[in-house]
Structures are given as C-alpha cells and as structure tokens.
Design an enzyme around this catalytic site. Structure first.
Site, PDB file in Angstrom:
ATOM      1  NE  ARG A  87      -4.256  -1.923   1.419  1.00  0.00           N
ATOM      2  CZ  ARG A  87      -5.312  -2.235   2.136  1.00  0.00           C
ATOM      3  NH1 ARG A  87      -5.511  -1.640   3.299  1.00  0.00           N
ATOM      4  NH2 ARG A  87      -6.196  -3.113   1.704  1.00  0.00           N
ATOM      5  CG  ASP A 112      14.575 -17.785  15.700  1.00  0.00           C
ATOM      6  OD1 ASP A 112      13.646 -18.391  16.261  1.00  0.00           O
ATOM      7  OD2 ASP A 112      15.135 -18.198  14.673  1.00  0.00           O
ATOM      8  N   GLY A 166      13.791 -20.815  18.851  1.00  0.00           N
ATOM      9  CA  GLY A 166      14.764 -19.730  18.940  1.00  0.00           C
ATOM     10  C   GLY A 166      16.065 -20.019  18.217  1.00  0.00           C
ATOM     11  N   GLY A 215       7.505 -16.824  34.945  1.00  0.00           N
ATOM     12  CA  GLY A 215       7.858 -17.179  36.318  1.00  0.00           C
ATOM     13  C   GLY A 215       8.501 -18.552  36.444  1.00  0.00           C
TER      14      GLY A 215
HETATM   15  O1  F6P Z   1      13.775 -19.230  12.623  1.00  0.00           O
HETATM   16  C1  F6P Z   1      12.513 -19.506  13.087  1.00  0.00           C
HETATM   17  C2  F6P Z   1      12.413 -20.937  13.546  1.00  0.00           C
HETATM   18  O2  F6P Z   1      11.091 -21.167  13.999  1.00  0.00           O
HETATM   19  C3  F6P Z   1      13.411 -21.361  14.613  1.00  0.00           C
HETATM   20  O3  F6P Z   1      13.054 -20.942  15.897  1.00  0.00           O
HETATM   21  C4  F6P Z   1      13.425 -22.862  14.431  1.00  0.00           C
HETATM   22  O4  F6P Z   1      14.656 -23.407  14.839  1.00  0.00           O
HETATM   23  C5  F6P Z   1      13.264 -23.012  12.942  1.00  0.00           C
HETATM   24  O5  F6P Z   1      12.658 -21.825  12.468  1.00  0.00           O
HETATM   25  C6  F6P Z   1      12.421 -24.192  12.515  1.00  0.00           C
HETATM   26  O6  F6P Z   1      12.490 -24.274  11.148  1.00  0.00           O
HETATM   27  P1  F6P Z   1      11.477 -25.101  10.251  1.00  0.00           P
HETATM   28  O7  F6P Z   1      10.149 -24.416  10.283  1.00  0.00           O
HETATM   29  O8  F6P Z   1      12.092 -25.079   8.889  1.00  0.00           O
HETATM   30  O9  F6P Z   1      11.380 -26.475  10.849  1.00  0.00           O
END
Ligand code: F6P
Length: 323
Positions: free
Chosen positions: A25, A127, A170, A185
């Site tokens: 947009r 991540d 991550g 927590g």
């Molecule tokens: O980079 C994002 C992420 O979700 C990571 O946290 C994880 O290690 C990876 O992608 C998983 O990758 P895929 O969806 O290719 O299995």
C-alpha cells in the site's frame, strides 16, 4: 523507481502479512507497481511473481503465516540460484526487492546486493536474533503463545506436584526462552548463551520445592547445548533422589502459527512502510528494524553473519526472580 517486488522467506512469523500489506500500500502510494513473489527465494528463482494492488492485500492484516508463502531454499545458497533470481527480477523490470525475513533471508538479500541488485530487508523472525532491530516481527506473538502454554502447564503441574520442562524455539538464540522464563515465572532457564550442568538445573527445581512451591518449571531453548532430551533423561534417571517427577512439553511450531497480536501488527506495518520509505529516499542495502522505539536502517553488511547478544541485565534478573 517504477516497480519493486516483495517476498517473505525462511520461517514464517506472525505479522508478515501486515508487513506485506504495508509494503504494497505504501509502494502503490508512491506510484510504484509492487509485485508479490511466491514461496520466497525458491519462487523468485522460478520467476513466480505477480502484481499486487491495494485491494489484493485487503483482509490479510490479521492473518498468521504469509499469504505469499515461504520456503527454505538451499538452491539460493549457490551462485546459479542467485543468478536465476537476478535474471527473473531483471526480466520483469523490477528495480528493488524487499525481503521480509530473518537471518538466513537477510544473508540471501545481501548476496543479491553484492551482485548489484538493490535490496531492503525487513526484520522478521520469532527468534529475535537479528542485529539491527531490538525486536523483530513475530516475537511478541510467539512469546504470548509460549506464555499461555506455560500458564496452563503451571496449573496442572501444581495439582500433581510435578516439575515441567518446556522447550521453546529460537534456533541458536536464547531470547524466547529467557523472556518466556521471566514473564512465565520459571524456576530455571537453559539457553545456548550460558553453559549449565544438569545437576545445577535439578538443584534449582529441587530448591523450589524446598521453599514450599507446589511445582517447578524450567524453560529450555531448543538450541541449548544441554537440550531438552539430555536434561529430561537426567531428571528421569535421578527422579528418586530429586523427589519429584518431570514431564516434558515441546511447543514447536505452535509458537509460529496463528494471528499476530496488536504489537506485531503495528511493528510489521511500521517496518514494511519503513522499507518503502528507505527506497523512496534512495537508500538500499539496509535492514529496516526497530531500535529504541524508532524505525531505523542498518547496513546489511553489519547485520549478516552476526547474532544479537542477550542483555546481561535480563539474564541477571531471571536468576534473581526465580526465588
Ligand atoms: O527461525 C525460526 C524458527 O522457527 C526457529 O526458531 C526454528 O529453529 C526453525 O525456524 C524451525 O524451522 P522449520 O520451520 O524449517 O522447521
């Protein structure tokens, strides 16, 4: 500038659609034609792109995933793959490409830049490991999903006096785990950035029971050296001595799916618009991110191949709060 293209690449993140919508947009408002590339770099190398108008991106703001599709693309790591992409872009008269994605995707963007093609990245990954953005698109929603699970697990953990290990995503970065641990927590957090022994984690959890808690919870980042499987094994082997039982929940892709929350919609909208603004003022070869409450640009050369460090103050805080 007459024509730009936009793609989403790598792991999807809630908010990517809001970023696509903003690019389209605001691009159209500049008087440009905006092409949407299907299936990330894989689709780009195959020339899969078509014009998107303002109406074509209606109704996607609130949707999770990416309407353009995404892909991991090993072919793009080769010179041939990148040349094909370049040919496709030039063949369609595209003058600049907006890449919405995380580390791997921005590395791909940088390779195109090095071949002389103008690119602008938009920081998007759950991540939160990208240098050049304090927070990236999708993190907030993913964190909220993790927290909802943790809150639920705590109630059943309490009923049974059990301990729980929750693994969060991550990749090699402990951000999601650390934040989920603080906001949820948790009694302990295990992350790639800090080496820990299984007995030290076991003692943290044991200590929680000794202080009168009815449950104990450890959040483990998927990329930690002491991973969920190793840690769970240790707990099971030492169950008698430790005096509590442990259950394991791996959150996996559930953290990446679903509708983006308000924060991610707004962040994605601002960063998508920021990418178009950057191109409009003649800037490219940069990542558009969010730094100290503002849309900023950082040269891709300073972003690619690096991982954002965790704030040591937050690490300290996590330890202090788990009392
Ligand atoms: O980079 C994002 C992420 O979700 C990571 O946290 C994880 O290690 C990876 O992608 C998983 O990758 P895929 O969806 O290719 O299995």
């Amino acid at each position: 500038m007459k024509r730009i293209a936009v793609l989403t690449s790598g792991g999807d993140a809630p908010g990517m659609n809001a970023a696509i919508r903003a690019v389209v947009r605001t691009g159209v408002a500049q008087g440009w034609e905006v092409l949407g590339v299907r299936h990330g770099y894989a689709g780009l190398a195959r020339g899969e792109m078509a014009p998107l108008g303002a109406r074509d991106v209606g109704g996607i703001l609130q949707l999770g995933g990416t309407v353009l599709g995404s892909a991991r693309c090993p072919e793009f790591r080769t010179e041939l793959g990148r040349r094909r992409a370049l040919q496709a872009l030039r063949g369609k008269g595209v003058e600049a490409l907006v890449v919405i994605g995380g580390n791997g995707s921005q590395a791909g963007a940088y390779e195109l830049l090095r071949l002389g093609f103008p690119v602008v990245g938009v920081a998007s990954t759950i991540d939160n490991d990208l240098v050049g953005s304090d927070v990236t698109i999708g993190v907030d929603t993913a964190l909220n999903v993790a927290l909802e699970s943790i809150d639920r697990l705590k109630t059943t953990a309490s009923s049974h006096g059990r301990a729980f290990l929750v693994e969060v995503m991550g990749r090699d970065c402990g951000y999601l785990a650390l934040m989920a641990g603080i906001a949820g927590g948790a009694e302990a957090v295990v992350i790639p950035e800090v080496d820990t022994e299984p007995e030290a984690v076991a003692q943290e959890l044991r200590w929680a029971y000794d202080r009168g808690k009815s449950h104990a919870l450890v959040v483990v980042a998927e990329g930690a050296k002491l991973n969920a499987a190793r840690l769970a094994d240790y707990f099971h082997q030492h169950e008698k001595r430790l005096g509590f039982e442990l259950r394991v929940t791996i959150l996996g892709h559930v953290q990446r799916g679903g509708a983006p929350g308000a924060f991610d919609r707004l962040l994605a909208t601002r960063l998508g618009a920021g990418a178009v603004d950057a191109l409009a003022r003649g800037e490219n070869g940069v990542l558009v991110g969010w730094v100290r409450g503002e849309v900023t640009t950082t040269p891709l050369a300073a972003v690619v191949g690096r991982q954002k460090a965790l704030d040591p103050e937050l690490l300290k805080l996590a330890g202090l709060l788990a009392r």
